[in-house]
Design a protein around this motif. Structure first.
Motif, PDB file in Angstrom:
ATOM      1  N   HIS A  57      82.977 -47.298   5.147  1.00  0.00           N
ATOM      2  CA  HIS A  57      82.332 -48.510   5.656  1.00  0.00           C
ATOM      3  C   HIS A  57      80.822 -48.481   5.425  1.00  0.00           C
ATOM      4  O   HIS A  57      80.188 -49.533   5.339  1.00  0.00           O
ATOM      5  CB  HIS A  57      82.609 -48.670   7.155  1.00  0.00           C
ATOM      6  N   THR A  58      80.235 -47.285   5.346  1.00  0.00           N
ATOM      7  CA  THR A  58      78.778 -47.170   5.266  1.00  0.00           C
ATOM      8  C   THR A  58      78.295 -46.417   4.029  1.00  0.00           C
ATOM      9  O   THR A  58      77.097 -46.287   3.829  1.00  0.00           O
ATOM     10  CB  THR A  58      78.245 -46.449   6.520  1.00  0.00           C
ATOM     11  N   TYR A  59      79.194 -45.926   3.200  1.00  0.00           N
ATOM     12  CA  TYR A  59      78.789 -45.087   2.063  1.00  0.00           C
ATOM     13  C   TYR A  59      78.043 -45.902   1.009  1.00  0.00           C
ATOM     14  O   TYR A  59      78.314 -47.090   0.818  1.00  0.00           O
ATOM     15  CB  TYR A  59      80.034 -44.443   1.429  1.00  0.00           C
ATOM     16  N   ARG A  60      77.110 -45.247   0.339  1.00  0.00           N
ATOM     17  CA  ARG A  60      76.386 -45.861  -0.771  1.00  0.00           C
ATOM     18  C   ARG A  60      76.526 -44.961  -1.990  1.00  0.00           C
ATOM     19  O   ARG A  60      76.373 -43.742  -1.895  1.00  0.00           O
ATOM     20  CB  ARG A  60      74.905 -46.046  -0.434  1.00  0.00           C
ATOM     21  N   LEU A  61      76.800 -45.571  -3.114  1.00  0.00           N
ATOM     22  CA  LEU A  61      76.991 -44.805  -4.341  1.00  0.00           C
ATOM     23  C   LEU A  61      75.700 -44.117  -4.767  1.00  0.00           C
ATOM     24  O   LEU A  61      74.614 -44.700  -4.698  1.00  0.00           O
ATOM     25  CB  LEU A  61      77.458 -45.719  -5.475  1.00  0.00           C
ATOM     26  N   ARG A  62      75.838 -42.881  -5.221  1.00  0.00           N
ATOM     27  CA  ARG A  62      74.726 -42.152  -5.819  1.00  0.00           C
ATOM     28  C   ARG A  62      74.683 -42.470  -7.313  1.00  0.00           C
ATOM     29  O   ARG A  62      75.657 -42.963  -7.883  1.00  0.00           O
ATOM     30  CB  ARG A  62      74.926 -40.656  -5.609  1.00  0.00           C
TER      31      ARG A  62
ATOM     32  N   PRO B 233      87.472 -54.970  -1.158  1.00  0.00           N
ATOM     33  CA  PRO B 233      86.114 -55.152  -0.627  1.00  0.00           C
ATOM     34  C   PRO B 233      86.023 -55.084   0.885  1.00  0.00           C
ATOM     35  O   PRO B 233      84.971 -54.758   1.427  1.00  0.00           O
ATOM     36  CB  PRO B 233      85.723 -56.542  -1.143  1.00  0.00           C
ATOM     37  N   GLU B 234      87.111 -55.384   1.594  1.00  0.00           N
ATOM     38  CA  GLU B 234      87.073 -55.324   3.050  1.00  0.00           C
ATOM     39  C   GLU B 234      86.979 -53.886   3.552  1.00  0.00           C
ATOM     40  O   GLU B 234      86.465 -53.654   4.645  1.00  0.00           O
ATOM     41  CB  GLU B 234      88.317 -55.995   3.645  1.00  0.00           C
ATOM     42  N   MET B 235      87.442 -52.925   2.783  1.00  0.00           N
ATOM     43  CA  MET B 235      87.359 -51.513   3.174  1.00  0.00           C
ATOM     44  C   MET B 235      86.155 -50.831   2.529  1.00  0.00           C
ATOM     45  O   MET B 235      85.342 -50.212   3.202  1.00  0.00           O
ATOM     46  CB  MET B 235      88.654 -50.784   2.782  1.00  0.00           C
TER      47      MET B 235
ATOM     48  N   LEU C 211      81.602 -50.754  -3.122  1.00  0.00           N
ATOM     49  CA  LEU C 211      82.071 -50.791  -4.512  1.00  0.00           C
ATOM     50  C   LEU C 211      82.074 -52.192  -5.115  1.00  0.00           C
ATOM     51  O   LEU C 211      82.297 -52.335  -6.319  1.00  0.00           O
ATOM     52  CB  LEU C 211      83.495 -50.215  -4.589  1.00  0.00           C
ATOM     53  N   VAL C 212      81.819 -53.208  -4.306  1.00  0.00           N
ATOM     54  CA  VAL C 212      81.937 -54.579  -4.806  1.00  0.00           C
ATOM     55  C   VAL C 212      80.992 -54.814  -5.978  1.00  0.00           C
ATOM     56  O   VAL C 212      81.416 -55.216  -7.077  1.00  0.00           O
ATOM     57  CB  VAL C 212      81.669 -55.592  -3.677  1.00  0.00           C
ATOM     58  N   ARG C 213      79.709 -54.579  -5.793  1.00  0.00           N
ATOM     59  CA  ARG C 213      78.746 -54.848  -6.857  1.00  0.00           C
ATOM     60  C   ARG C 213      78.894 -53.883  -8.038  1.00  0.00           C
ATOM     61  O   ARG C 213      78.881 -54.322  -9.196  1.00  0.00           O
ATOM     62  CB  ARG C 213      77.329 -54.810  -6.299  1.00  0.00           C
ATOM     63  N   PRO C 214      79.057 -52.560  -7.786  1.00  0.00           N
ATOM     64  CA  PRO C 214      79.233 -51.648  -8.928  1.00  0.00           C
ATOM     65  C   PRO C 214      80.442 -51.994  -9.797  1.00  0.00           C
ATOM     66  O   PRO C 214      80.367 -51.899 -11.017  1.00  0.00           O
ATOM     67  CB  PRO C 214      79.401 -50.281  -8.256  1.00  0.00           C
ATOM     68  N   LEU C 215      81.542 -52.405  -9.183  1.00  0.00           N
ATOM     69  CA  LEU C 215      82.711 -52.777  -9.977  1.00  0.00           C
ATOM     70  C   LEU C 215      82.473 -54.077 -10.745  1.00  0.00           C
ATOM     71  O   LEU C 215      82.970 -54.246 -11.863  1.00  0.00           O
ATOM     72  CB  LEU C 215      83.941 -52.914  -9.076  1.00  0.00           C
TER      73      LEU C 215
END
Length: 319
Positions: free
Chosen positions: A58-63, A81-83, A87-91
């Motif tokens: 819920h709170t993770y940010r991609l490195r 995207p609800e979980m 990942l929404v924008r990176p995908l």
């Protein structure tokens, strides 16, 4: 003549090796999904997991290294995207040829509506139950996304991922299908074992830290009385604590469960002066080693911890 034969064999081997397609690079999001995909890919390659142990989807940010893996991948598997909103924008910006597998959209999962209120009113199992993707009113914003805690959904995820990988990597299709069949058989056996283990405590009420276990509870017909919070990222205030203590007494809850990464001291405050015990439930199993056996252990551990706490004196824990 012998030298020529050896040279021919070597040339044929090099042609075969050079013409063989490399195994697909697969990226997954959270531990339970990673472990199921890992099982499907066994003997071919290992998928990469983005969300590390101890982190919340819920709170993770991609490195930056995660972004690199995503851009190099052939297949990306996530719930939706609800979980995993991170990942929404990176995908969306990943290479077009990346095969994106959104399990909530693609895998024909059993889904349940999100329950209302932190101390939801427990509904009969036939009221507001599973809705399929053919429901015209289906809206994922109103759906509980902890779908991996149903063994039936695990089977559907396994089937879908195996089919996607077989299409993406036809050279290894037979291996994916064989792994799929083995996992489905193991899941069926495990499901029966867990149902038997939980049977003695099915009617006993309990409260969980946050509402993450609905799929497990419904599948095994358990008796949850509510959750401490719907949003584990928010602190729990004094008024909320008072409401939960009232719920513990009113519902006769035998156990209040915390999760490994969230405020264990709070639960001891909640049960003080009540007859309820405390326990620990982990919906992710993020600390377990990679592999499908860890998915099985995740479900087993949930059952074991429920039985250990809900068994009145431990005598009927079934161990």
């Amino acid at each position: 003549m012998e030298r020529a034969s050896r040279l021919l064999i070597l040339i044929l081997a090099l042609i075969t090796w050079g013409g063989a397609a490399a195994a697909p690079q697969v990226v997954t999001s959270i531990a339970p999904i990673h472990n199921l995909v890992h099982g499907v890919m066994e003997g071919v390659a290992e998928p990469v997991r983005l969300v590390p142990p101890g982190a919340s989807p819920h709170t993770y940010r991609l490195r930056p290294s995660d972004m690199g893996r995503l851009h190099e991948a052939d297949v990306a598997v996530w719930i939706g995207p609800e979980m995993e909103s991170f990942l929404v924008r990176p995908l969306a910006t990943a290479p077009q040829e990346l095969v994106r597998v959104s399990l909530m959209e693609d895998a024909d999962l059993i889904v349940h509506p999100r329950r209302e209120g932190g101390l939801w009113e427990h509904r009969a199992h036939g009221d507001g139950d599973a809705r399929g993707h053919d429901d015209p009113g289906h809206d994922h914003r109103d759906v509980d996304t902890h779908v991996w805690l149903s063994p039936e959904n695990a089977a559907r995820i396994t089937r879908h991922v195996a089919a996607v990988l077989a299409r993406t990597d036809p050279d290894n299709a037979q291996r994916y299908r064989a792994n799929r069949d083995r996992i489905l058989e193991d899941l069926e056996t495990l499901d029966a074992q867990i149902a038997k283990r939980l049977a003695p405590v099915r009617e006993r009420p309990f409260i969980v830290f946050h509402d993450a276990y609905q799929y497990f509870e419904r599948h095994y017909d358990l008796n949850p009385a509510g959750s401490i919070t719907l949003d584990p990222s928010r602190s729990v205030g004094a008024r909320r604590i008072h409401e939960i203590r009232g719920r513990i007494r009113g519902a006769g809850a035998l156990c209040v469960f915390v999760e490994p990464q969230f405020e264990p001291d709070l639960v001891h405050t909640l049960v003080e002066g009540t007859d309820a015990r405390t326990g620990v439930l982990d919906p992710l199993g993020a600390e377990l080693p990679p592999g499908v056996e860890s998915y099985y252990r995740l479900l087993r551990d949930l059952a074991d911890h429920l039985v250990d706490c809900l068994s009145r004196d431990g005598a009927d824990s079934g161990r």
